[in-house]
Design a protein around this motif. Structure first.
Motif, PDB file in Angstrom:
ATOM      1  N   GLU A  96      35.119  41.333  38.169  1.00 18.27           N
ATOM      2  CA  GLU A  96      36.467  41.082  37.650  1.00 18.27           C
ATOM      3  C   GLU A  96      36.852  39.614  37.842  1.00 18.27           C
ATOM      4  O   GLU A  96      37.389  38.977  36.943  1.00 18.27           O
ATOM      5  CB  GLU A  96      37.474  41.992  38.364  1.00 18.27           C
ATOM      6  N   LEU A  97      36.559  39.085  39.012  1.00 19.24           N
ATOM      7  CA  LEU A  97      36.893  37.687  39.281  1.00 19.24           C
ATOM      8  C   LEU A  97      36.119  36.731  38.377  1.00 19.24           C
ATOM      9  O   LEU A  97      36.644  35.712  37.939  1.00 19.24           O
ATOM     10  CB  LEU A  97      36.637  37.351  40.747  1.00 19.24           C
ATOM     11  N   LEU A  98      34.862  37.071  38.099  1.00 22.13           N
ATOM     12  CA  LEU A  98      34.047  36.207  37.245  1.00 22.13           C
ATOM     13  C   LEU A  98      34.450  36.311  35.772  1.00 22.13           C
ATOM     14  O   LEU A  98      34.430  35.326  35.049  1.00 22.13           O
ATOM     15  CB  LEU A  98      32.569  36.554  37.395  1.00 22.13           C
ATOM     16  N   SER A  99      34.813  37.518  35.338  1.00 19.90           N
ATOM     17  CA  SER A  99      35.119  37.701  33.917  1.00 19.90           C
ATOM     18  C   SER A  99      36.549  37.309  33.555  1.00 19.90           C
ATOM     19  O   SER A  99      36.839  37.078  32.389  1.00 19.90           O
ATOM     20  CB  SER A  99      34.868  39.156  33.508  1.00 19.90           C
ATOM     21  N   ARG A 100      37.421  37.242  34.525  1.00 23.09           N
ATOM     22  CA  ARG A 100      38.827  36.909  34.242  1.00 23.09           C
ATOM     23  C   ARG A 100      39.345  35.875  35.234  1.00 23.09           C
ATOM     24  O   ARG A 100      40.128  36.200  36.118  1.00 23.09           O
ATOM     25  CB  ARG A 100      39.688  38.167  34.333  1.00 23.09           C
ATOM     26  N   PRO A 101      38.917  34.658  35.102  1.00 23.73           N
ATOM     27  CA  PRO A 101      39.394  33.639  36.033  1.00 23.73           C
ATOM     28  C   PRO A 101      40.904  33.444  35.891  1.00 23.73           C
ATOM     29  O   PRO A 101      41.459  33.600  34.816  1.00 23.73           O
ATOM     30  CB  PRO A 101      38.626  32.379  35.620  1.00 23.73           C
ATOM     31  N   GLY A 102      41.541  33.145  37.007  1.00 25.30           N
ATOM     32  CA  GLY A 102      42.987  32.910  36.992  1.00 25.30           C
ATOM     33  C   GLY A 102      43.797  34.173  37.123  1.00 25.30           C
ATOM     34  O   GLY A 102      45.014  34.161  36.976  1.00 25.30           O
ATOM     35  N   ARG A 103      43.177  35.303  37.423  1.00 25.75           N
ATOM     36  CA  ARG A 103      43.906  36.567  37.588  1.00 25.75           C
ATOM     37  C   ARG A 103      43.725  37.065  39.011  1.00 25.75           C
ATOM     38  O   ARG A 103      42.695  36.863  39.622  1.00 25.75           O
ATOM     39  CB  ARG A 103      43.384  37.604  36.605  1.00 25.75           C
ATOM     40  N   ARG A 104      44.729  37.745  39.498  1.00 27.78           N
ATOM     41  CA  ARG A 104      44.644  38.386  40.810  1.00 27.78           C
ATOM     42  C   ARG A 104      44.199  39.826  40.617  1.00 27.78           C
ATOM     43  O   ARG A 104      44.508  40.442  39.622  1.00 27.78           O
ATOM     44  CB  ARG A 104      46.009  38.390  41.493  1.00 27.78           C
ATOM     45  N   GLY A 109      48.271  49.902  42.243  1.00 30.19           N
ATOM     46  CA  GLY A 109      49.194  50.696  41.451  1.00 30.19           C
ATOM     47  C   GLY A 109      49.751  51.856  42.269  1.00 30.19           C
ATOM     48  O   GLY A 109      49.376  52.064  43.421  1.00 30.19           O
ATOM     49  N   LEU A 110      50.646  52.624  41.665  1.00 31.62           N
ATOM     50  CA  LEU A 110      51.274  53.743  42.360  1.00 31.62           C
ATOM     51  C   LEU A 110      50.270  54.806  42.782  1.00 31.62           C
ATOM     52  O   LEU A 110      50.466  55.502  43.770  1.00 31.62           O
ATOM     53  CB  LEU A 110      52.355  54.376  41.472  1.00 31.62           C
ATOM     54  N   GLU A 111      49.197  54.939  42.037  1.00 35.91           N
ATOM     55  CA  GLU A 111      48.187  55.949  42.346  1.00 35.91           C
ATOM     56  C   GLU A 111      47.054  55.375  43.204  1.00 35.91           C
ATOM     57  O   GLU A 111      46.044  56.024  43.411  1.00 35.91           O
ATOM     58  CB  GLU A 111      47.615  56.529  41.056  1.00 35.91           C
ATOM     59  N   GLY A 112      47.178  54.142  43.666  1.00 37.66           N
ATOM     60  CA  GLY A 112      46.146  53.521  44.478  1.00 37.66           C
ATOM     61  C   GLY A 112      45.111  52.768  43.670  1.00 37.66           C
ATOM     62  O   GLY A 112      44.142  52.263  44.208  1.00 37.66           O
ATOM     63  N   ASP A 113      45.300  52.699  42.360  1.00 34.22           N
ATOM     64  CA  ASP A 113      44.347  52.001  41.508  1.00 34.22           C
ATOM     65  C   ASP A 113      44.582  50.494  41.598  1.00 34.22           C
ATOM     66  O   ASP A 113      45.630  50.042  41.997  1.00 34.22           O
ATOM     67  CB  ASP A 113      44.471  52.473  40.056  1.00 34.22           C
ATOM     68  N   VAL A 114      43.568  49.718  41.245  1.00 38.06           N
ATOM     69  CA  VAL A 114      43.663  48.263  41.281  1.00 38.06           C
ATOM     70  C   VAL A 114      44.300  47.792  39.981  1.00 38.06           C
ATOM     71  O   VAL A 114      43.917  48.208  38.894  1.00 38.06           O
ATOM     72  CB  VAL A 114      42.273  47.626  41.451  1.00 38.06           C
ATOM     73  N   VAL A 115      45.299  46.918  40.111  1.00 36.77           N
ATOM     74  CA  VAL A 115      46.025  46.409  38.951  1.00 36.77           C
ATOM     75  C   VAL A 115      45.818  44.900  38.886  1.00 36.77           C
ATOM     76  O   VAL A 115      46.058  44.198  39.860  1.00 36.77           O
ATOM     77  CB  VAL A 115      47.536  46.731  39.070  1.00 36.77           C
ATOM     78  N   SER A 116      45.351  44.411  37.740  1.00 35.38           N
ATOM     79  CA  SER A 116      45.185  42.974  37.548  1.00 35.38           C
ATOM     80  C   SER A 116      46.517  42.368  37.113  1.00 35.38           C
ATOM     81  O   SER A 116      47.202  42.913  36.259  1.00 35.38           O
ATOM     82  CB  SER A 116      44.139  42.692  36.463  1.00 35.38           C
ATOM     83  N   LEU A 117      46.867  41.263  37.732  1.00 34.79           N
ATOM     84  CA  LEU A 117      48.097  40.551  37.391  1.00 34.79           C
ATOM     85  C   LEU A 117      47.752  39.122  37.013  1.00 34.79           C
ATOM     86  O   LEU A 117      46.825  38.537  37.552  1.00 34.79           O
ATOM     87  CB  LEU A 117      49.046  40.553  38.598  1.00 34.79           C
ATOM     88  N   ARG A 118      48.517  38.583  36.107  1.00 36.58           N
ATOM     89  CA  ARG A 118      48.326  37.178  35.746  1.00 36.58           C
ATOM     90  C   ARG A 118      48.784  36.303  36.917  1.00 36.58           C
ATOM     91  O   ARG A 118      49.649  36.682  37.688  1.00 36.58           O
ATOM     92  CB  ARG A 118      49.133  36.840  34.507  1.00 36.58           C
TER      93      ARG A 118
END
Length: 140
Positions: A96-104, A109-118
């Motif tokens: 994820e870090l390599l494919s989307r630079p500049g994102r956290r 999320g509410l269900e414990g899932d990982v959410v990407s933020l700008r």
């Protein structure tokens, strides 16, 4: 072939573990070691099963009963499964870090899932209040 490939018949597995085949059958019934089965329902043990049988023998020689050994093996298996899951998540995070630079990627999320933020945005906070009141004798 890896350590979890079931290749050993019960007689060979018993010899490799230094045990009697009947002991392996008992451990299978108790769930201490669960070999895979062939189409004809014969037990097939992997190298990982052999290592686990040796560990059972070692713990038994140290004075642990079979229920204690079962619990230890259960916890060790949970640790292995969780370690594998951590490796999977680390790989997914790196991808994820390599494919989307500049994102956290560290917001949940509410269900414990990982959410990407700008970059520069924040996750919404939940400001809910839960009121708790103990039951009185009239509420029962």
């Amino acid at each position: 072939m890896d350590e979890s490939t079931p290749v050993f018949a019960i007689a060979i597995a018993a010899e490799l573990a230094g045990m009697h085949p009947q002991t392996l059958r008992q451990y299978d019934r108790m769930g201490l070691v669960s070999p895979q089965r062939t189409a004809g329902q014969s037990r097939r043990y992997s190298m990982r099963d052999i290592v686990q049988l040796r560990e059972i023998a070692r713990l038994s020689a140290e004075g642990l009963n079979l229920e204690g050994i079962r619990r230890i093996l259960e916890l060790e298996n949970q640790v292995l499964a969780l370690s594998e899951r951590v490796r999977e998540l680390e790989t997914a995070l790196a991808d994820e870090l390599l494919s989307r630079p500049g994102r956290r990627v560290f917001a949940a999320g509410l269900e414990g899932d990982v959410v990407s933020l700008r970059a520069g945005t924040r996750a919404r906070k939940q400001n809910q209040v839960v009121v708790w009141r103990p039951l009185t004798s009239g509420d029962r």
